[in-house]
Scaffold this active site. Sequence first.
Site, PDB file in Angstrom:
ATOM      1  N   TYR A   1       0.850  -1.191   0.000  1.00 61.84           N
ATOM      2  CA  TYR A   1       0.000   0.000   0.000  1.00 61.84           C
ATOM      3  C   TYR A   1       0.891   1.249   0.000  1.00 61.84           C
ATOM      4  O   TYR A   1       2.013   1.216   0.522  1.00 61.84           O
ATOM      5  CB  TYR A   1      -0.899  -0.009   1.237  1.00 61.84           C
ATOM      6  CG  TYR A   1      -2.134   0.845   1.116  1.00 61.84           C
ATOM      7  CD1 TYR A   1      -3.143   0.529   0.224  1.00 61.84           C
ATOM      8  CD2 TYR A   1      -2.292   1.990   1.903  1.00 61.84           C
ATOM      9  CE1 TYR A   1      -4.283   1.308   0.119  1.00 61.84           C
ATOM     10  CE2 TYR A   1      -3.424   2.777   1.807  1.00 61.84           C
ATOM     11  CZ  TYR A   1      -4.415   2.436   0.915  1.00 61.84           C
ATOM     12  OH  TYR A   1      -5.543   3.209   0.804  1.00 61.84           O
TER      13      TYR A   1
ATOM     14  N   VAL B   1      13.645  24.673  19.882  1.00 61.49           N
ATOM     15  CA  VAL B   1      12.253  24.537  19.456  1.00 61.49           C
ATOM     16  C   VAL B   1      12.043  23.204  18.737  1.00 61.49           C
ATOM     17  O   VAL B   1      11.065  22.489  18.975  1.00 61.49           O
ATOM     18  CB  VAL B   1      11.840  25.703  18.536  1.00 61.49           C
ATOM     19  CG1 VAL B   1      10.464  25.456  17.928  1.00 61.49           C
ATOM     20  CG2 VAL B   1      11.834  27.015  19.319  1.00 61.49           C
TER      21      VAL B   1
ATOM     22  N   ASP C   1      23.644  19.311   6.813  1.00 59.76           N
ATOM     23  CA  ASP C   1      24.699  18.304   6.826  1.00 59.76           C
ATOM     24  C   ASP C   1      25.876  18.834   7.638  1.00 59.76           C
ATOM     25  O   ASP C   1      26.159  20.039   7.650  1.00 59.76           O
ATOM     26  CB  ASP C   1      25.139  17.983   5.395  1.00 59.76           C
ATOM     27  CG  ASP C   1      25.865  16.649   5.302  1.00 59.76           C
ATOM     28  OD1 ASP C   1      26.008  15.983   6.352  1.00 59.76           O
ATOM     29  OD2 ASP C   1      26.283  16.289   4.199  1.00 59.76           O
TER      30      ASP C   1
ATOM     31  N   GLY D   1      11.048  32.023  12.092  1.00 54.29           N
ATOM     32  CA  GLY D   1      12.425  32.492  12.123  1.00 54.29           C
ATOM     33  C   GLY D   1      13.011  32.494  10.733  1.00 54.29           C
ATOM     34  O   GLY D   1      12.408  31.983   9.780  1.00 54.29           O
TER      35      GLY D   1
ATOM     36  N   MET E   1      16.860  31.930   9.950  1.00 53.97           N
ATOM     37  CA  MET E   1      18.270  31.768  10.270  1.00 53.97           C
ATOM     38  C   MET E   1      19.178  31.925   9.056  1.00 53.97           C
ATOM     39  O   MET E   1      20.316  32.377   9.172  1.00 53.97           O
ATOM     40  CB  MET E   1      18.490  30.401  10.923  1.00 53.97           C
ATOM     41  CG  MET E   1      17.858  30.259  12.294  1.00 53.97           C
ATOM     42  SD  MET E   1      17.841  28.541  12.882  1.00 53.97           S
ATOM     43  CE  MET E   1      19.558  28.105  12.747  1.00 53.97           C
TER      44      MET E   1
END
Length: 312
Positions: free
Chosen positions: A79, A133, A154, A223, A225
């Site tokens: 499935y 967070v 990475d 945010g 970053m």
Amino acid sequence: MQRAAARVLRRARMPPARSLSAPPRAPPRALLYERHGEPPAVVQLKDLEVAELGDSDVHVKMLAAPINPADINMIQGTYPILSPLPAVGGSEGVGEVLEVGRCVTALKPGDWVIPASAGLGDSVIQNAANSGVGQAVIQIAKASGIKTINVVRDRPDLSKLVERLMALGADHVVTEEMLRKPEMKDVFKSIPKPRLALNCVGGKSTTEMLRHLQPKGTMVTYGGMAKQPVMVPVSAFIFQDVRLRGFWVTQWRKDHAQDREMVASMMDALCQLMRRGQLTAPACTEVPLQDYKAALEAAMKPFTSSKQILLL
């Protein structure tokens, strides 16, 4: 064969009243499979361990459930969406509410209920999953039965980071580069595509996460970053009808300053998760106040995995 969840239930008609002197309940059982294969060979009837009833939880005893072709395909492993193993088979049925948590008002013991959908639950995708967070999202989602797809940059110690996030309850940890690879389709064999994306990076990371949202899914940006704009393909708006929202906790607090009961209820729920060990603080480094410069420098380094805590 259906594993019931409180959030997907709706009230049905009450069954006839039952005697108050009913015998003790027998241990719950379910049809489980620990590997994919032909159902008669892999499905077994086994006892279940019932989780402790939480304040917002509902315990449901399934009374009857059909065996659908889709159920057979899921057990066989063919499935498009597969349950994490070991799994309880089935996607439909009718059940009886046995007990409810103290915060549940829409249901009561004795109600008959059916699943509102045949899905396997929700999932969330987020970037910067190793942030404070991000770690909280992983743990709260885990406690709520919500799957998480966690995107990180990475780095040299990637395997250690993946191991740490998986230990917190992450279902999948992928790099930003992996988001663009065909192998991502394998992730969605075990969990549904997310309806919610949490973005605090921006740039390519955001664009790639959007591609994996369900139609009418929502991305919340809290945010930036990467200091790059959020780029959204026109096709995402037209063909997927995605929603983009923003979140600023300072404004949220202002907007809810008068709703003390709601805020207190939220904080209480988080504290209960902490007491049960389901929500822990991120890794931190305690630094004396006089060493604030070293703390500031450490906080600004890339791939920071420890929160700097100034001791006053």
